[in-house]
Scaffold this active site. Structure first.
Site, PDB file in Angstrom:
ATOM      1  NE  ARG A 148      -0.915   2.506   2.985  1.00 31.27           N
ATOM      2  CZ  ARG A 148      -0.231   3.451   3.125  1.00 31.27           C
ATOM      3  NH1 ARG A 148      -0.735   4.280   2.735  1.00 31.27           N
ATOM      4  NH2 ARG A 148      -0.289   3.649   4.734  1.00 31.27           N
ATOM      5  CG  ASP A 149       3.430   4.386   2.713  1.00 33.88           C
ATOM      6  OD1 ASP A 149       3.960   5.295   1.826  1.00 33.88           O
ATOM      7  OD2 ASP A 149       3.225   4.450   4.232  1.00 33.88           O
ATOM      8  CG  HIS A 209       3.442   4.801   8.999  1.00 33.26           C
ATOM      9  ND1 HIS A 209       3.270   3.732   8.590  1.00 33.26           N
ATOM     10  CD2 HIS A 209       3.526   5.696   8.156  1.00 33.26           C
ATOM     11  CE1 HIS A 209       3.018   3.343   7.058  1.00 33.26           C
ATOM     12  NE2 HIS A 209       3.585   5.097   7.102  1.00 33.26           N
ATOM     13  CG  HIS A 259       7.459   7.728   5.284  1.00 33.21           C
ATOM     14  ND1 HIS A 259       7.125   7.144   4.120  1.00 33.21           N
ATOM     15  CD2 HIS A 259       6.208   7.487   6.423  1.00 33.21           C
ATOM     16  CE1 HIS A 259       6.106   6.667   3.675  1.00 33.21           C
ATOM     17  NE2 HIS A 259       5.089   6.868   5.179  1.00 33.21           N
ATOM     18  CB  CYS A 308       2.586   9.754   1.629  1.00 29.90           C
ATOM     19  SG  CYS A 308       0.900  11.109   1.286  1.00 29.90           S
ATOM     20  CG  ASN A 311       6.589   3.557   5.816  1.00 30.44           C
ATOM     21  OD1 ASN A 311       6.050   3.826   5.220  1.00 30.44           O
ATOM     22  ND2 ASN A 311       6.781   3.652   6.848  1.00 30.44           N
TER      23      ASN A 311
HETATM   24  P1  HMG Z   1     -13.642  13.982  -1.165  1.00 28.92           P
HETATM   25  O1  HMG Z   1     -13.632  14.789  -2.345  1.00 28.92           O
HETATM   26  O2  HMG Z   1     -13.763  15.086   0.528  1.00 28.92           O
HETATM   27  O3  HMG Z   1     -14.805  13.217  -1.013  1.00 28.92           O
HETATM   28  O4  HMG Z   1     -12.342  12.775  -1.040  1.00 28.92           O
HETATM   29  P2  HMG Z   1     -15.992  12.742  -1.824  1.00 28.92           P
HETATM   30  O5  HMG Z   1     -17.260  12.341  -0.770  1.00 28.92           O
HETATM   31  O6  HMG Z   1     -17.126  14.251  -1.415  1.00 28.92           O
HETATM   32  O7  HMG Z   1     -16.917  12.440  -2.634  1.00 28.92           O
HETATM   33  C1  HMG Z   1     -15.988  12.599  -3.877  1.00 28.92           C
HETATM   34  C2  HMG Z   1     -16.120  11.946  -5.011  1.00 28.92           C
HETATM   35  O8  HMG Z   1     -15.071  10.560  -4.327  1.00 28.92           O
HETATM   36  C3  HMG Z   1     -17.488  10.972  -5.122  1.00 28.92           C
HETATM   37  O9  HMG Z   1     -17.930  10.432  -6.291  1.00 28.92           O
HETATM   38  C4  HMG Z   1     -17.694   9.776  -3.873  1.00 28.92           C
HETATM   39  O10 HMG Z   1     -17.972   8.564  -4.414  1.00 28.92           O
HETATM   40  C5  HMG Z   1     -15.638   9.563  -4.076  1.00 28.92           C
HETATM   41  P3  HMG Z   1     -19.046  11.081  -7.151  1.00 28.92           P
HETATM   42  O11 HMG Z   1     -19.880  11.657  -6.655  1.00 28.92           O
HETATM   43  O12 HMG Z   1     -17.898  12.790  -7.473  1.00 28.92           O
HETATM   44  O13 HMG Z   1     -18.096  10.499  -8.251  1.00 28.92           O
HETATM   45  N1  HMG Z   1     -15.176   8.887  -3.023  1.00 28.92           N
HETATM   46  C6  HMG Z   1     -14.711   7.862  -3.055  1.00 28.92           C
HETATM   47  N2  HMG Z   1     -14.883   6.883  -4.202  1.00 28.92           N
HETATM   48  C7  HMG Z   1     -14.301   5.382  -4.210  1.00 28.92           C
HETATM   49  N3  HMG Z   1     -13.771   4.697  -2.426  1.00 28.92           N
HETATM   50  C8  HMG Z   1     -13.573   5.711  -1.693  1.00 28.92           C
HETATM   51  C9  HMG Z   1     -14.121   7.695  -2.101  1.00 28.92           C
HETATM   52  N4  HMG Z   1     -14.694   8.720  -1.197  1.00 28.92           N
HETATM   53  C10 HMG Z   1     -15.689   9.042  -1.884  1.00 28.92           C
HETATM   54  N5  HMG Z   1     -13.035   5.629  -0.534  1.00 28.92           N
HETATM   55  C11 HMG Z   1     -11.003  11.033   0.124  1.00 28.92           C
HETATM   56  C12 HMG Z   1     -12.261  12.591   0.175  1.00 28.92           C
HETATM   57  C13 HMG Z   1     -10.486  11.034   1.010  1.00 28.92           C
HETATM   58  C14 HMG Z   1     -11.522  10.463  -0.336  1.00 28.92           C
HETATM   59  C15 HMG Z   1      -9.918  11.997  -0.631  1.00 28.92           C
HETATM   60  O14 HMG Z   1      -9.862  13.000  -0.623  1.00 28.92           O
HETATM   61  C16 HMG Z   1      -8.991  11.101  -0.863  1.00 28.92           C
HETATM   62  O15 HMG Z   1      -9.481   9.421  -1.362  1.00 28.92           O
HETATM   63  N6  HMG Z   1      -8.064  10.680  -0.242  1.00 28.92           N
HETATM   64  C17 HMG Z   1      -6.637  10.107  -0.787  1.00 28.92           C
HETATM   65  C18 HMG Z   1      -6.464  10.062   0.479  1.00 28.92           C
HETATM   66  C19 HMG Z   1      -4.995   8.973   0.211  1.00 28.92           C
HETATM   67  O16 HMG Z   1      -4.787   7.773   0.176  1.00 28.92           O
HETATM   68  N7  HMG Z   1      -3.744   9.127   1.022  1.00 28.92           N
HETATM   69  C20 HMG Z   1      -2.771   8.140   0.824  1.00 28.92           C
HETATM   70  C21 HMG Z   1      -2.799   7.349   2.024  1.00 28.92           C
HETATM   71  S1  HMG Z   1      -2.257   8.212   3.616  1.00 28.92           S
HETATM   72  C22 HMG Z   1      -0.546   7.768   3.477  1.00 28.92           C
HETATM   73  O17 HMG Z   1      -0.055   7.835   3.481  1.00 28.92           O
HETATM   74  C23 HMG Z   1      -0.238   8.114   5.722  1.00 28.92           C
HETATM   75  C24 HMG Z   1      -0.008   6.904   6.155  1.00 28.92           C
HETATM   76  O18 HMG Z   1       1.190   6.448   5.131  1.00 28.92           O
HETATM   77  C25 HMG Z   1       0.494   7.300   7.590  1.00 28.92           C
HETATM   78  C26 HMG Z   1       1.558   8.377   7.925  1.00 28.92           C
HETATM   79  O19 HMG Z   1       2.632   7.694   6.928  1.00 28.92           O
HETATM   80  O20 HMG Z   1       2.311   8.864   7.955  1.00 28.92           O
HETATM   81  C27 HMG Z   1      -0.855   6.172   6.063  1.00 28.92           C
HETATM   82 MG    MG Z   2       3.100   6.637   4.766  1.00 23.44          MG
END
Ligand code: HMG
Ligand code: MG
Length: 299
Positions: free
Chosen positions: A15-16, A207, A209, A240, A249
């Site tokens: 995933r990450d 976690h 990086h 990210c 990481n």
């Molecule tokens: P949003 O635009 O605010 O969501 O996004 P919404 O509820 O207003 O929906 C907008 C559209 O997105 C809609 O579609 C929804 O159906 C669709 P439309 O009606 O316009 O066609 N939608 C989805 N589709 C599929 N699956 C879903 C989903 N949710 C809404 N779950 C949202 C909010 C959170 C969804 C968006 O901001 C997003 O997807 N962000 C991605 C975040 C991400 O993956 N970041 C990387 C991972 S985090 C990370 O790496 C850090 C970590 O490793 C720890 C660290 O290192 O610190 C964990």
């Molecule tokens: Mg991460």
């Protein structure tokens, strides 16, 4: 405090590690990687995420990945789920554990999940309820615990507050994310000290990086404080998409090598792990980010 006798490794590579990859990676390759990691003895694999596919295109095929895994007893196949829609997709695809992800920085929260920290916690409430109804454990992440790519310094007390909320909501474990890898052992100690005012040390994970090369030193400092759950990514892959320039990481191979040297149990076979790392780096056409893998590959 003596070092823990045993550490649980949370493998976040599929995933990450892969979420930030620009090149297409087939579900078959991701599944093969996950199987090889399980073969090596990894018991917790974050296999994908169910986020908006327009935001993170590489994770769009997570449904196919989860459906293609042949689940092994005793292995957790976890998915990141930012909202109820994500949770429902994860459940339908066969994830047996999910993770919600918040931040200790308002700007990062906006950039990453398009809402404030408080709003994100509100969005997680229905995920917690649905997970509880489906008897799925939920892990909680906090990003930017040692610094934010947009705001710079982040208060350790803010990390504590978010950790407390995630625990109260029902997360069984909180993973403290140094998303951009800027923290040194002094920062990580400060953050863990603050977090343990609200969360028992047994329920904290790190976690880290490795952007600034501090990850292993920070893990050692965390182990000294009693943390016994460490996230890592095979071959040090990743980053990210909302933290520009952040590298992967800590490499799982490097973590395992260090734990071996410290005599800490972890249940992972280093040779098989190295082979899994070779598999994915060959598929990506890239050198491993693991120093141990590079050293052991020398003729
Ligand atoms: P949003 O635009 O605010 O969501 O996004 P919404 O509820 O207003 O929906 C907008 C559209 O997105 C809609 O579609 C929804 O159906 C669709 P439309 O009606 O316009 O066609 N939608 C989805 N589709 C599929 N699956 C879903 C989903 N949710 C809404 N779950 C949202 C909010 C959170 C969804 C968006 O901001 C997003 O997807 N962000 C991605 C975040 C991400 O993956 N970041 C990387 C991972 S985090 C990370 O790496 C850090 C970590 O490793 C720890 C660290 O290192 O610190 C964990
Ligand atoms: Mg991460």
């Amino acid at each position: 405090m003596p070092l823990p006798k045993k550490v649980r490794i949370v493998e976040v590579g599929p995933r990450d590690g892969l979420q930030n990859e620009p090149q297409p990676i087939s579900a078959a390759v991701k599944i093969e990687l996950i199987e090889r990691l399980a073969d090596a003895g990894i018991r917790y694999i974050e296999a994908g995420s169910f986020v908006n596919p327009q935001w993170v295109p590489q994770m769009a095929g997570s449904d196919e990945v989860f459906r293609g895994i042949v689940p092994r007893p005793g292995v957790s196949y976890a998915a990141l789920t930012p909202n109820l829609k994500g949770f429902e997709r994860a459940l339908a695809a066969g994830a047996n554990e999910v993770a919600i992800f918040a931040a200790a920085s308002e700007t990062f929260s906006q950039k990453n999940i398009n809402c404030s920290i408080d709003a994100s916690l509100d969005r997680f409430a229905p995920v917690m309820a649905a997970a509880s109804a489906a008897s799925l454990p939920v892990r909680g992440y906090i990003s930017c615990v040692a610094g934010c790519p947009y705001e710079g310094a982040v208060s350790a007390d803010k990390v504590r507050q978010v950790a407390e909320r995630l625990l109260q909501m029902g997360c069984y474990e909180i993973s403290l994310g140094d998303t951009i890898g800027v923290g040194t052992p002094a920062d990580i100690r400060r953050v863990i000290e603050a977090a343990t005012q609200s969360v028992p040390i047994e329920q904290l994970a790190v976690h880290l990086h490795d952007t600034y090369g501090q990850a292993l030193a920070n893990i050692y400092a965390s182990l000294e404080m009693g943390v016994a759950v460490v996230d890592s990514a095979i071959a040090g892959l990743g980053g990210c998409p909302y933290a520009k320039g952040a590298s992967g990481n800590v490499a799982t191979e490097d973590l395992v090598y260090m734990l071996n040297g410290l005599g800490i149990e972890h249940g992972v076979d280093l040779d098989k792990l190295l082979a899994a790392g070779r598999y994915i780096t060959e598929q990506l056409g890239r050198e491993s980010g693991s120093k141990v893998a590079r050293a052991l590959a020398q003729p």
